[in-house]
Write an enzyme that holds these catalytic residues in place. Sequence first.
Site, mmCIF file in Angstrom:
data_model
loop_
_atom_site.group_PDB
_atom_site.id
_atom_site.type_symbol
_atom_site.label_atom_id
_atom_site.label_comp_id
_atom_site.label_asym_id
_atom_site.label_seq_id
_atom_site.Cartn_x
_atom_site.Cartn_y
_atom_site.Cartn_z
ATOM 1 N N LEU A 171 0.653 -1.501 -0.388
ATOM 2 C CA LEU A 171 -0.083 0.159 0.021
ATOM 3 C C LEU A 171 1.161 1.294 -0.026
ATOM 4 C CD1 LEU A 171 -3.105 -1.070 3.026
ATOM 5 C CD2 LEU A 171 -3.219 -1.101 0.738
ATOM 6 N N ASP A 172 0.498 2.399 -0.797
ATOM 7 C CA ASP A 172 0.951 3.607 -0.210
ATOM 8 C C ASP A 172 1.127 4.016 1.149
ATOM 9 O OD1 ASP A 172 1.328 4.138 -3.335
ATOM 10 O OD2 ASP A 172 -0.493 5.135 -3.730
ATOM 11 N N LYS A 173 1.608 4.938 1.436
ATOM 12 C CA LYS A 173 2.554 4.647 2.063
ATOM 13 C C LYS A 173 1.880 5.629 3.166
ATOM 14 C CE LYS A 173 5.518 9.187 5.245
ATOM 15 N NZ LYS A 173 6.171 9.888 5.048
#
Length: 323
Positions: free
Chosen positions: A136-138
């Site tokens: 997942l993106d940050k």
Amino acid sequence: MTTVHHETTVPLAAAGRRFDQTLAELFPDYSRSRLATWIKSGAATLDGAVAPPRYLVRGGEAVRLMAELATEVSDAPEAIPLTIVFEDEHLLVIDKPAGLVVHPGAGNPSGTVLNALLAHDGGLGELPRAGIVHRLDKDTSGLMVVARTLPAQTALVDMLTRHDVHRQYAAVVLGVLVAGGTVDAPIGRSMGDRLRQAVRDDETGKHAVTHYRVRERFRGHSLIQCNLETGRTHQIRVHLTHIGHPLVGDSLYGGGLKLPRRAGPELASALRGFRRQALHAEELAFTHPITGEAMRFNAPFPADFVALLDALRRDLAEQGAED
């Protein structure tokens, strides 16, 4: 360090096939690249002798595999709290908070999900990427599945490749969507900014499909549900921007501050204070890679997401009747 020890016989039906291909069929729990390394090092033998990868087997030979699973990850374990939704000997499901990077990299050499996983289970250091099979993106919160064994990791990667893992997201976007739909648009790296992805209709674009439906409408925003057929980098963010409805808080793709008419101080504060893309991986479903059991997990909205929705709902209740 874990020792791998297997002994078996080449089936007669494999006669005429290459040794490396046969080994991949006999030991599907290990990647082809790992098996190729073991063949070249002599850890995998045929009738007690080292054989080249392209050697054509006859069928009936004795195969012996004796190797050490070397450490794949050299990053340090760090005692970073993890919210573990499910855990058994084969896999973990975690609820990642926004702000936590998944993999170490430029600008984030430590303090990542990977470092936290190594602290939770040191054995994950023997797996590629410490068992992480997707990311997942940050600044996206929500569910991730992590393998704890090589067989589980191989199977999960294959399931993701075949799109057999159900991933559902909730998002708050700019604008009031009339209805749901599907975005079928290829994605590739942006020509103008290497940090961004973009819809690309040329040969660099990779097939990408996002389905979405509307859950709630507010005066200037919508809460939607997104389901992925594919898993491209930044896919939801790129696709929703492409149709003119970027995610709230997504500065990279144009989801800057936009207030509805006559927005009160509470809503203005909530929108100004939401400094990440409003995206949450809320549901994850798949078949357990080892037991075959149907698995389904849900993660509640994090506090900042709940507060944003509450502010949008109150604004709609207070002023919606006038619009």
